[in-house]
Design an enzyme around this catalytic site. Structure first.
Site, mmCIF file in Angstrom:
data_model
loop_
_atom_site.group_PDB
_atom_site.id
_atom_site.type_symbol
_atom_site.label_atom_id
_atom_site.label_comp_id
_atom_site.label_asym_id
_atom_site.label_seq_id
_atom_site.Cartn_x
_atom_site.Cartn_y
_atom_site.Cartn_z
ATOM 1 N N ASP A 23 14.724 -3.766 1.433
ATOM 2 C CA ASP A 23 13.378 -3.269 1.681
ATOM 3 C C ASP A 23 12.791 -2.850 0.335
ATOM 4 O O ASP A 23 13.198 -1.846 -0.249
ATOM 5 C CB ASP A 23 13.427 -2.081 2.646
ATOM 6 C CG ASP A 23 12.048 -1.527 2.958
ATOM 7 O OD1 ASP A 23 11.059 -1.997 2.362
ATOM 8 O OD2 ASP A 23 11.953 -0.615 3.807
ATOM 9 N N ASN A 54 7.027 -12.978 -5.147
ATOM 10 C CA ASN A 54 6.159 -13.492 -4.096
ATOM 11 C C ASN A 54 5.931 -12.498 -2.961
ATOM 12 O O ASN A 54 4.918 -12.570 -2.270
ATOM 13 C CB ASN A 54 6.769 -14.786 -3.535
ATOM 14 C CG ASN A 54 6.104 -15.224 -2.244
ATOM 15 O OD1 ASN A 54 4.991 -15.744 -2.255
ATOM 16 N ND2 ASN A 54 6.782 -15.000 -1.115
ATOM 17 N N TYR A 106 -4.657 -3.514 -0.177
ATOM 18 C CA TYR A 106 -4.052 -4.790 -0.576
ATOM 19 C C TYR A 106 -4.728 -5.327 -1.838
ATOM 20 O O TYR A 106 -4.057 -5.745 -2.795
ATOM 21 C CB TYR A 106 -4.184 -5.796 0.567
ATOM 22 C CG TYR A 106 -3.634 -7.166 0.250
ATOM 23 C CD1 TYR A 106 -2.274 -7.428 0.365
ATOM 24 C CD2 TYR A 106 -4.475 -8.202 -0.161
ATOM 25 C CE1 TYR A 106 -1.763 -8.688 0.070
ATOM 26 C CE2 TYR A 106 -3.976 -9.456 -0.455
ATOM 27 C CZ TYR A 106 -2.620 -9.698 -0.337
ATOM 28 O OH TYR A 106 -2.123 -10.942 -0.631
ATOM 29 N N LYS A 122 -3.015 -5.944 -5.634
ATOM 30 C CA LYS A 122 -3.012 -7.244 -6.303
ATOM 31 C C LYS A 122 -3.806 -7.207 -7.607
ATOM 32 O O LYS A 122 -3.461 -7.894 -8.580
ATOM 33 C CB LYS A 122 -3.573 -8.321 -5.365
ATOM 34 C CG LYS A 122 -2.675 -8.631 -4.172
ATOM 35 C CD LYS A 122 -1.311 -9.140 -4.611
ATOM 36 C CE LYS A 122 -0.462 -9.595 -3.435
ATOM 37 N NZ LYS A 122 0.859 -10.127 -3.857
ATOM 38 N N THR A 176 -0.843 -18.816 6.512
ATOM 39 C CA THR A 176 0.353 -18.035 6.818
ATOM 40 C C THR A 176 0.005 -16.942 7.819
ATOM 41 O O THR A 176 -1.158 -16.741 8.171
ATOM 42 C CB THR A 176 0.929 -17.385 5.545
ATOM 43 O OG1 THR A 176 -0.054 -16.496 4.983
ATOM 44 C CG2 THR A 176 1.283 -18.434 4.497
#
EC number: 1.-.-.-
Length: 326
Positions: free
Chosen positions: A120, A148, A214, A218, A252
């Protein structure tokens, strides 16, 4: 049909080879225009060839991954989505590589050359233990690192973000890649060749509504990657090369559940196609950035234009209102 197809088959050939296009279409051109187009074609293609050469060249020749008898690939988040596609592509292209898949669940790819390392990445103790194991058993053989793994929070407004979720997202999306690079990349004076891939997101540049956590994680990864790459360049490091991948929406599970708007301009990317491109860059040792689809190459430009133009483009694209509430 989408904007990528038009650019690939119409716009880019016209920009790179205008004289050839004119000859094929039998356009009537004066001698002076033909000479100008010839010079332009030679100059633009010379620049593109030189740019590709610079991205792939170095004082030390870059070895193919096939040359490493017991080469090790380390990938995080290789059990699903793009990570799984990259693993499958590596297995298909190389028979000499062992792939270490760091993920919270085992890979669905059944192959003796894929070794699952359950971890994790949001748990500091688990990450520390894993890094100690990797340094002890594999560090000198790691030739490719692919950061990734990524997670997102529920689609929610700015005031709906929770600190615990923020911590988890940044640990997985930003801090884990930094730790893996710091602990497992070769030293600057080593002869061990290593290629490092960081999978970011175009959302880290365009920062739409409802994905602030998020997008911020990034964006931080993009900044860390670029600073690290420029540091390697400035110090003349020859044995480490880096690639930043900034994709748009992938087919995805992470962003499934809604229909993306304006797919003509922002098509959903097939992970198998993207994985093949990433592995190709790894083979060539090509530095720089991989942006897919086409619009991702101009994301920084959009964020630099006047505010009124940004509003028009964002309103047309519906980037800030397309995500559902969760």
């Amino acid at each position: 049909m989408n904007i990528d197809c038009l650019c690939r088959w119409v716009v880019l050939p016209l920009l790179r080879y205008p004289l050839l296009v004119a000859l094929v279409l039998r356009w009537s051109l004066s001698d002076s225009i033909s000479i100008c187009l010839t010079i332009y074609t030679l100059l633009i293609n010379a620049f593109l060839i030189a740019n590709s050469y610079i991205k792939r060249s170095g004082q030390v020749a870059w070895k193919s991954l096939r040359e490493f008898k017991n080469g090790i690939v380390l990938i995080t988040g290789g059990s699903k989505g793009l990570g799984r596609a990259i693993v499958s592509q590596l297995l298909q292209d190389y028979s000499n590589l062992t792939i270490l898949n760091v993920d919270i669940c085992p890979s669905s790819v059944r192959n003796t050359r894929v070794k699952d390392l359950i971890c994790d990445l949001s748990d500091d103790e688990e990450v520390a233990a894993l890094l100690n194991l990797l340094k002890r058993k594999y560090k000198n053989e790691i030739r490719l690192i692919v950061n990734n793994a990524g997670v997102r929070a529920n689609f929610t407004g700015f005031n709906g973000m929770e600190r615990d979720n923020l911590d988890k997202i940044f640990k997985i999306n930003t801090f884990a890649p930094l730790q893996f690079i710091q602990e497992l990349a070769p030293s600057r004076h080593s002869t061990r060749q290593c290629y490092i891939v960081n999978i970011a997101s175009i959302l880290g540049i365009l920062t739409p509504a409802k994905v602030a956590a998020y997008a911020a994680s990034k964006a931080a990864l993009i900044a860390f990657h670029q600073s690290y790459s420029f540091e390697l360049q400035n110090e003349g490091v020859r044995n480490i090369r880096t690639l930043l991948v900034t994709p748009g929406q992938l087919n995805t599970e992470m962003f499934a559940g809604f229909k993306p708007p304006r797919q003509f301009f922002a098509p959903v990317i097939d992970i198998t196609t993207l994985a093949a491109k990433i592995v190709r860059y790894c083979e060539l040792g090509q530095r720089g950035q991989l942006n897919e689809p086409f619009y991702c190459s101009f994301a920084h430009l959009l964020m630099c234009v006047p505010y009124s133009l940004q509003r028009i483009v964002r309103s047309f694209s519906r980037i800030d209102c397309c995500l559902p509430d969760e």
